[in-house]
Write an enzyme that holds these catalytic residues in place. Structure first.
Site, PDB file in Angstrom:
ATOM      1  N   CYS A  72       0.861  -1.184   0.000  1.00  0.00           N
ATOM      2  CA  CYS A  72       0.000   0.000   0.000  1.00  0.00           C
ATOM      3  C   CYS A  72       0.901   1.239   0.000  1.00  0.00           C
ATOM      4  O   CYS A  72       1.743   1.393   0.891  1.00  0.00           O
ATOM      5  CB  CYS A  72      -0.911   0.017   1.221  1.00  0.00           C
ATOM      6  SG  CYS A  72      -1.910   1.533   1.335  1.00  0.00           S
ATOM      7  N   CYS A  81      -3.277  -0.300   8.576  1.00  0.00           N
ATOM      8  CA  CYS A  81      -2.780  -1.666   8.392  1.00  0.00           C
ATOM      9  C   CYS A  81      -1.392  -1.773   9.013  1.00  0.00           C
ATOM     10  O   CYS A  81      -0.381  -1.859   8.299  1.00  0.00           O
ATOM     11  CB  CYS A  81      -2.739  -2.017   6.910  1.00  0.00           C
ATOM     12  SG  CYS A  81      -4.358  -2.087   6.127  1.00  0.00           S
ATOM     13  N   TYR A 311     -25.586  -6.703  25.153  1.00  0.00           N
ATOM     14  CA  TYR A 311     -24.925  -5.859  24.146  1.00  0.00           C
ATOM     15  C   TYR A 311     -25.265  -6.412  22.752  1.00  0.00           C
ATOM     16  O   TYR A 311     -24.394  -6.648  21.920  1.00  0.00           O
ATOM     17  CB  TYR A 311     -23.399  -5.854  24.331  1.00  0.00           C
ATOM     18  CG  TYR A 311     -22.894  -5.565  25.723  1.00  0.00           C
ATOM     19  CD1 TYR A 311     -22.680  -4.250  26.155  1.00  0.00           C
ATOM     20  CD2 TYR A 311     -22.597  -6.603  26.604  1.00  0.00           C
ATOM     21  CE1 TYR A 311     -22.192  -3.996  27.435  1.00  0.00           C
ATOM     22  CE2 TYR A 311     -22.099  -6.350  27.879  1.00  0.00           C
ATOM     23  CZ  TYR A 311     -21.895  -5.045  28.284  1.00  0.00           C
ATOM     24  OH  TYR A 311     -21.409  -4.792  29.542  1.00  0.00           O
ATOM     25  N   GLU A 332     -29.802  -3.995  24.463  1.00  0.00           N
ATOM     26  CA  GLU A 332     -28.919  -3.028  23.797  1.00  0.00           C
ATOM     27  C   GLU A 332     -29.342  -1.620  24.224  1.00  0.00           C
ATOM     28  O   GLU A 332     -30.526  -1.352  24.400  1.00  0.00           O
ATOM     29  CB  GLU A 332     -29.033  -3.184  22.278  1.00  0.00           C
ATOM     30  CG  GLU A 332     -28.337  -2.129  21.451  1.00  0.00           C
ATOM     31  CD  GLU A 332     -26.844  -2.059  21.722  1.00  0.00           C
ATOM     32  OE1 GLU A 332     -26.367  -0.959  22.042  1.00  0.00           O
ATOM     33  OE2 GLU A 332     -26.170  -3.103  21.630  1.00  0.00           O
ATOM     34  N   ASP A 380     -21.277  -9.578  24.278  1.00  0.00           N
ATOM     35  CA  ASP A 380     -20.396  -9.044  23.237  1.00  0.00           C
ATOM     36  C   ASP A 380     -20.162  -7.568  23.545  1.00  0.00           C
ATOM     37  O   ASP A 380     -20.695  -6.686  22.877  1.00  0.00           O
ATOM     38  CB  ASP A 380     -21.043  -9.230  21.867  1.00  0.00           C
ATOM     39  CG  ASP A 380     -20.116  -8.808  20.727  1.00  0.00           C
ATOM     40  OD1 ASP A 380     -18.926  -8.546  20.990  1.00  0.00           O
ATOM     41  OD2 ASP A 380     -20.595  -8.722  19.582  1.00  0.00           O
ATOM     42  N   CYS A 407     -13.712  -8.002  21.467  1.00  0.00           N
ATOM     43  CA  CYS A 407     -12.789  -7.378  20.519  1.00  0.00           C
ATOM     44  C   CYS A 407     -11.535  -6.888  21.223  1.00  0.00           C
ATOM     45  O   CYS A 407     -10.691  -6.225  20.611  1.00  0.00           O
ATOM     46  CB  CYS A 407     -13.473  -6.217  19.801  1.00  0.00           C
ATOM     47  SG  CYS A 407     -14.100  -4.930  20.899  1.00  0.00           S
TER      48      CYS A 407
END
Length: 449
Positions: A72, A81, A311, A332, A380, A407
């Site tokens: 890139c 990235c 969530y 949520e 989550d 995450c």
């Protein structure tokens, strides 16, 4: 003691969770971006702390066997990235190690992670892009914020996005330039167009084009619609999101439809999912299917369970399991997401689902008062992890299984350690690469009572 601007030779022996190489010089840890384990480098010290330093790669003396040529042209300036200089095999090893280290060091677990799961697709996998729109020297610039800054690096041809996005971004840029429509300026909070927001439903091909405005209307919007229609792409929604706040939050609360539908439709694990501009949705469709299949496997459903999905966003995780449970309850805090979840349930003919608009801890306490005791809880949470009240409420409700999707391996390890104190045993951890070429990694953890 190292000094700023010192130039040293360094052997890189590890990678951080942010993708920086790490080496030691006279006992001092030195962090250097754009390096790989096995590199021997010459670096310049740019920042000195009492116990560590940051360096900048000046010269590569001996390259690592894992190093490849970045493909890139703006990768180093953009910074999104951060692992594009590594072979994908080395990247997967580093991400697996990141999850393993988090559960070892932060959680205090001795359990070895399962192998990292990946689709193997490293380019063109993102179904969503947010491009800041700015003006520089009289020219409209569309690209991405450089890492840890608000400088926009021009880049329409991001390798992580599907090829349609580059074409659409080019058309929007030319439209704004030719019609002399003012772009947003963060310093003065003036100007109209803040962001270009694109979504694609990979299973159906449908595309949403959304412009985020510091105002209510887009001048000459009819001409933009003509240009988009002339592209002959499956664009099904063109909308304007109004965000007049001086904030880093991208989207405002109101979205107005210029043309087409307010949503696009995707298929995920056999479930039809309607996506509005505000809907949360995993950005890697194919990897998300693998992750959700793993979560369902961990839940070990028989058809008699009450499943609590905390969530839940637009309900996607729970809805993929709804036909295997007696009752699904999704929670949520975002009202638009809950409305989307209800519509998704209705359009899929799912009648055993109930969705609550509340924060996870508040909803858990309400369900406790109703006497609802879920058999399985799926969580989550955002990157900050679960609140203590949520974990305590889960413990009091006493589900036999907790499936944690995260995450952020660090907060996942912390929360699993807290659940261990509350009577749950960690059975399995599986890393998932939903964001190839970036530093992010997800994981699924199974805990049983």
């Amino acid at each position: 003691m190292l000094q700023k601007n010192s130039v040293i030779e360094l052997a890189v022996t590890a990678l951080t969770s942010e993708g920086n190489g790490v080496g030691r010089y006279e006992g001092m840890a030195v962090f250097v971006p754009d390096t790989a384990i096995g590199d021997r480098i010459e670096c310049k010290i740019v920042k000195v702390h009492p116990r560590f330093c940051y360096g900048r790669l000046e010269r590569l003396l001996v390259p690592s066997k894992d190093r490849i040529e970045p493909d890139c042209p703006v990768g180093r300036r953009c910074g999104g990235c951060a692992l594009r200089h590594l072979s994908y095999g080395a990247e997967k090893e580093a991400k697996w190690q990141q999850v393993q280290d988090a559960f070892d060091r932060i959680g205090g677990f001795s359990l070895e992670c399962q192998p990292l799961v990946s689709t193997g697709m490293v380019d063109g996998y993102r179904n969503k892009a947010l491009y800041p729109v700015r003006e520089r020297d009289g020219q409209v610039i569309i690209g991405f914020f450089a890492r840890r800054s608000h400088e926009v690096v021009e880049n329409l041809a991001c390798r992580l996005q599907p090829p349609e996005f580059e074409r659409i971004a080019g058309v929007v840029r030319d439209f704004l330039q030719e019609e002399r429509i003012p772009c947003y300026d963060e310093g003065s909070c003036k100007g109209l167009v803040r962001q270009l927001y694109l979504r694609k439903a990979f299973a159906t091909g449908e595309i949403m084009v959304c412009l985020v405005l510091n105002g209510e209307t887009l001048p000459q919007s009819g001409r933009l619609l003509e240009r988009l229609r002339d592209m002959r792409l499956p664009i099904r929604s063109v909308c304007l999101n109004v965000n007049r706040r001086s904030t880093n939050v991208v989207l405002g609360e109101r979205t107005k439809i210029l043309w087409g539908r307010p949503v696009i439709t995707d298929l995920l694990c056999g479930v039809r999912v309607n996506l509005s501009a505000q809907s949360f949705y995993q950005v890697n469709h194919d990897a998300a299917e693998l992750l959700y299949q793993k979560a369902r496997q961990c839940a070990a459903l028989t058809g008699n369970e009450v499943l609590l999905d905390l969530y839940c966003g637009t309900g996607t995780i729970g809805l993929t399991m709804a036909r295997q449970v007696r009752q699904l309850i999704g929670v949520e805090i975002v009202p638009a997401a809950i409305e989307d979840a209800k519509v998704n349930a209705r359009e899929n003919g799912i009648e055993n689902a109930r969705f609550l608009c509340d924060d996870a801890s508040g909803a858990a306490q309400k369900l406790e008062k109703e006497g609802i005791r879920p058999d399985v809880v799926v969580v989550d949470p955002p990157r900050k992890g679960c609140d203590e009240q949520v974990l305590a409420a889960i413990s009091r409700m006493g589900p036999r299984r907790v499936v944690m999707i995260s995450c952020n391996p660090a907060t996942a390890a912390r929360d699993c350690a807290r659940l261990r104190e509350l009577g749950y045993a960690l059975q399995e951890i599986t890393p998932f690469d939903l964001f190839p070429r970036t530093t992010h990694v997800e994981c699924v953890a199974l805990l049983t009572k």
